[in-house]
Design an enzyme around this catalytic site. Structure first.
Site, mmCIF file in Angstrom:
data_model
loop_
_atom_site.group_PDB
_atom_site.id
_atom_site.type_symbol
_atom_site.label_atom_id
_atom_site.label_comp_id
_atom_site.label_asym_id
_atom_site.label_seq_id
_atom_site.Cartn_x
_atom_site.Cartn_y
_atom_site.Cartn_z
ATOM 1 N N ASP A 24 -81.825 -32.311 -53.330
ATOM 2 C CA ASP A 24 -81.960 -31.309 -52.268
ATOM 3 C C ASP A 24 -80.894 -31.448 -51.181
ATOM 4 O OD1 ASP A 24 -84.237 -30.375 -53.574
ATOM 5 O OD2 ASP A 24 -85.522 -31.801 -52.523
ATOM 6 N N LYS A 27 -76.848 -28.742 -53.106
ATOM 7 C CA LYS A 27 -75.897 -28.574 -54.227
ATOM 8 C C LYS A 27 -75.759 -27.103 -54.587
ATOM 9 C CE LYS A 27 -78.563 -31.201 -56.673
ATOM 10 N NZ LYS A 27 -79.491 -31.652 -55.617
ATOM 11 N N GLY A 51 -84.714 -27.322 -57.685
ATOM 12 C CA GLY A 51 -84.856 -26.096 -56.899
ATOM 13 C C GLY A 51 -83.592 -25.950 -56.082
ATOM 14 N N HIS A 52 -82.790 -24.940 -56.409
ATOM 15 C CA HIS A 52 -81.502 -24.751 -55.740
ATOM 16 C C HIS A 52 -81.546 -23.444 -54.964
ATOM 17 C CE1 HIS A 52 -79.566 -27.459 -59.049
ATOM 18 N NE2 HIS A 52 -80.417 -28.088 -58.292
ATOM 19 N N GLN A 234 -80.863 -32.672 -59.391
ATOM 20 C CA GLN A 234 -81.291 -33.966 -58.871
ATOM 21 C C GLN A 234 -80.090 -34.691 -58.228
ATOM 22 O OE1 GLN A 234 -82.611 -33.292 -62.408
ATOM 23 N NE2 GLN A 234 -83.930 -32.051 -61.138
HETATM 24 P P1 GDP Z 1 -80.272 -28.496 -53.823
HETATM 25 O O1 GDP Z 1 -81.464 -28.825 -54.642
HETATM 26 O O2 GDP Z 1 -79.353 -29.662 -53.650
HETATM 27 O O3 GDP Z 1 -79.558 -27.271 -54.276
HETATM 28 O O4 GDP Z 1 -80.831 -28.177 -52.362
HETATM 29 P P2 GDP Z 1 -82.109 -27.280 -51.996
HETATM 30 O O5 GDP Z 1 -81.755 -25.860 -52.115
HETATM 31 O O6 GDP Z 1 -83.328 -27.762 -52.725
HETATM 32 O O7 GDP Z 1 -82.339 -27.725 -50.504
HETATM 33 C C1 GDP Z 1 -81.425 -27.494 -49.518
HETATM 34 C C2 GDP Z 1 -82.075 -26.628 -48.428
HETATM 35 O O8 GDP Z 1 -81.277 -26.636 -47.282
HETATM 36 C C3 GDP Z 1 -82.203 -25.168 -48.815
HETATM 37 O O9 GDP Z 1 -83.343 -24.628 -48.206
HETATM 38 C C4 GDP Z 1 -80.941 -24.536 -48.265
HETATM 39 O O10 GDP Z 1 -81.062 -23.150 -47.948
HETATM 40 C C5 GDP Z 1 -80.793 -25.329 -46.990
HETATM 41 N N1 GDP Z 1 -79.408 -25.525 -46.538
HETATM 42 C C6 GDP Z 1 -78.301 -25.734 -47.297
HETATM 43 N N2 GDP Z 1 -77.236 -25.969 -46.519
HETATM 44 C C7 GDP Z 1 -77.679 -25.901 -45.241
HETATM 45 C C8 GDP Z 1 -77.045 -26.079 -43.966
HETATM 46 O O11 GDP Z 1 -75.866 -26.355 -43.841
HETATM 47 N N3 GDP Z 1 -77.852 -25.959 -42.859
HETATM 48 C C9 GDP Z 1 -79.187 -25.667 -42.945
HETATM 49 N N4 GDP Z 1 -79.879 -25.570 -41.810
HETATM 50 N N5 GDP Z 1 -79.795 -25.490 -44.121
HETATM 51 C C10 GDP Z 1 -79.059 -25.616 -45.255
HETATM 52 P P1 IMO Z 2 -82.869 -30.779 -56.992
HETATM 53 O O1 IMO Z 2 -81.980 -30.407 -58.150
HETATM 54 C C1 IMO Z 2 -85.527 -33.699 -55.163
HETATM 55 C C2 IMO Z 2 -87.912 -36.139 -57.916
HETATM 56 C C3 IMO Z 2 -89.418 -35.955 -57.915
HETATM 57 C C4 IMO Z 2 -89.859 -37.370 -58.275
HETATM 58 C C5 IMO Z 2 -88.781 -37.795 -59.285
HETATM 59 C C6 IMO Z 2 -89.197 -37.617 -60.738
HETATM 60 O O2 IMO Z 2 -83.503 -29.611 -56.334
HETATM 61 O O3 IMO Z 2 -82.151 -31.690 -56.053
HETATM 62 P P2 IMO Z 2 -89.428 -35.482 -62.310
HETATM 63 O O4 IMO Z 2 -90.294 -34.270 -62.186
HETATM 64 O O5 IMO Z 2 -87.977 -35.187 -62.353
HETATM 65 O O6 IMO Z 2 -89.860 -36.386 -63.419
HETATM 66 O O7 IMO Z 2 -89.703 -36.317 -60.948
HETATM 67 O O8 IMO Z 2 -87.654 -36.996 -59.020
HETATM 68 N N1 IMO Z 2 -87.140 -34.895 -58.137
HETATM 69 C C7 IMO Z 2 -86.453 -34.270 -57.172
HETATM 70 N N2 IMO Z 2 -86.354 -34.521 -55.855
HETATM 71 N N3 IMO Z 2 -84.821 -32.696 -55.720
HETATM 72 C C8 IMO Z 2 -84.888 -32.449 -57.039
HETATM 73 O O9 IMO Z 2 -84.093 -31.554 -57.665
HETATM 74 C C9 IMO Z 2 -85.764 -33.231 -57.824
HETATM 75 N N4 IMO Z 2 -86.092 -33.238 -59.141
HETATM 76 C C10 IMO Z 2 -86.917 -34.275 -59.312
HETATM 77 O O10 IMO Z 2 -89.875 -35.583 -56.638
HETATM 78 O O11 IMO Z 2 -89.751 -38.213 -57.164
HETATM 79 MG MG MG Z 3 -83.533 -28.781 -54.508
#
Ligand code: GDP
Ligand code: IMO
Ligand code: MG
Length: 439
Positions: A24, A27, A51-52, A234
């Protein structure tokens, strides 16, 4: 004797996006940002545990399986062989994109990717329940059991769907064992092979046009000198081999995972971008040396909206950990970092960066200790930096950032040993700041 051919020069257009923390990091937003220049955007591991989030012109897209490059018409999204796929989730995601005016029919799906089956999800839930307090905190999406079956060579692959007879045979074989375990170990009802086969085969008419030889696609693009972006899900410290085992996911998110998960050799990877948050978060159980269980931790969670995109779970929060970051740079051979969420730190008077760890005996660690008992107990050694005390969401260039924010970034570059050419100051695509190289 003459050689038949000269050693092949790789004119390398491959870029990897990899998380440097526990996921998270943002990416998805940087994959989207870079996909504009890319011909292919290839997911190489993980499944719908990811979740992206991408925000474009005020619209938010939450993607689980479809690569984050899908929003550009000129980019072909590819689900590589290293991904595990729940076909129902994939089709729902494609419908969501179509409903929102995105042409998702360009998606290419590897025939070698493994299918997540309902028994994988059930076993994921059951093993977590049986682990009790020792649970991993998985997303319960069946990720671990699917990769386990792949390694045990009893997995069912996307290509098996194309031959109903083979699909049925494999399913019956594997269900004999799975139903035994579900009934006898976990006291659950067995799954019905007919119902399962019918359900999965009903997806075929929609999936078939998407199934492809993705390795061939990727190599054709690389041979033509076209840009290929490899998107990791991840992150480094959730990596099965290099993360905080057993509190990890069951695949290899590190950049090397792009080789196995997309079918390319290491020399096809030229630029490795490690994505890091300006602080740290983690979902689920496991060690987290810089975790903050105080008002600052709450503030980071609130301002950063640190709640899982999929599961809604509150993410644990803490200061940036440069010990981990340095290790991630090594493990991935990062050529650079992209830093997200700098804006979240705005109200803080002081910022801390963890530069080393210390254990009870006073032993100092400048690197991540390999032994988990040590890592569980270390205390972070911090250096303190002044905050900037104003919002920066409108910054469009480096010079718009307050001096304190600039020096925070420069210090991270120093500690990580690689440049930070990209910083984001808000979730939207255009809230991206391109940094000049440090003098
Ligand atoms: P990923 O899994 O690495 O793609 O990241 P996620 O999408 O799960 O989580 C990142 C969260 O931060 C999302 O809700 C994005 O919309 C938000 N986000 C990304 N970049 C920024 C930023 O520069 N500032 C803020 N405030 N939010 C951001
Ligand atoms: P993105 O791509 C954050 C964590 C779960 C748990 C561990 C194992 O959005 O960054 P799993 O279901 O993969 O067997 O769970 O990994 N986990 C993540 N944490 N971002 C993710 O994906 C994750 N995908 C799995 O919370 O601790
Ligand atoms: Mg994510």
């Amino acid at each position: 004797m003459e050689h038949a051919a000269e050693p092949k020069e790789v004119d390398v257009p491959g870029t990897v996006i990899v998380g440097t923390q526990w996921g998270d990091e943002g990416k998805g937003r940087f994959t989207d940002y870079l996909a504009r220049e890319s011909d292919l955007c290839v997911r190489y591991q993980g499944g719908h545990n990811a979740g992206h989030t991408i925000v474009v012109d005020g619209e938010t897209f939450g993607l689980q399986l479809v690569p984050s490059g899908v929003l550009y018409e000129s980019t072909t999204p590819v689900i590589g062989n290293g991904v595990v796929v729940d076909p129902e989730v994939l089709l729902e995601e494609l419908d969501m994109l179509t409903d929102r005016g995105i042409d998702a029919s360009r998606l290419r799906l590897s025939g070698n990717a493994h299918l997540i089956m309902p028994y994988h999800q059930e076993l994921d839930r059951m093993t977590e329940r049986f682990l009790g307090k020792a649970k991993i905190g998985t997303t319960r999406r069946g990720i671990g059991p699917t990769y386990a079956d792949k390694a045990a060579r009893v997995g069912i692959r996307v290509q098996d769907l194309l031959d109903p007879k083979i699909f049925r045979e494999k399913l019956e074989l594997v269900l004999r064992e799975k139903n035994g375990v579900l009934a006898k170990v976990y006291n659950r009802l067995p799954l019905d092979a007919d119902e399962l086969a019918q359900r999965y085969l009903s997806y075929v008419p929609r999936l078939e046009p998407l199934i492809d030889d993705t390795v061939h696609l990727v190599h054709t693009a690389l041979d033509d000198g076209r840009e290929v972006l490899f998107e990791g899900a991840q992150a480094t410290f959730l990596d099965l081999d290099h993360g905080t085992y057993p509190f990890v996911t069951s695949s290899n998110p590190i950049a090397g995972g792009a080789c196995t998960g997309a079918g390319v050799g290491p020399r096809a990877l030229d630029r490795i971008i490690g994505v890091t948050k300006a602080y740290t978060t983690r979902v689920g159980s496991g060690p987290f040396p810089t975790e903050l269980n105080d008002a600052t931790g709450e503030l980071l969670a609130d301002r950063g909206h640190e709640f899982g995109t999929n599961t809604g779970r509150r993410r644990r929060t803490g200061w940036l950990d440069a010990v981990m970051l340095r290790h991630a740079v090594r493990l991935n051979t990062c050529t650079e970092l992209a830093l997200t969420k700098l804006d979240v730190l705005a109200p803080l008077e002081e910022l801390k960066i963890c530069v080393a760890y210390e254990d009870d005996t006073g032993t100092r660690y400048d690197h991540v200790p390999y032994h988990q008992s040590v890592l569980h107990k270390v205390r972070p050694v911090y250096e303190t930096h002044p905050g900037w005390g104003c919002e920066i969401g409108e910054a469009s260039g480096y010079d718009d950032l307050p001096a304190e924010a600039q020096s925070y970034l420069r210090r991270i570059e120093e500690l990580a040993g690689v440049p930070i050419p990209l910083v984001s100051v808000g979730p939207a695509r255009d809230q991206t700041v391109v940094l000049p190289r440090a003098a």
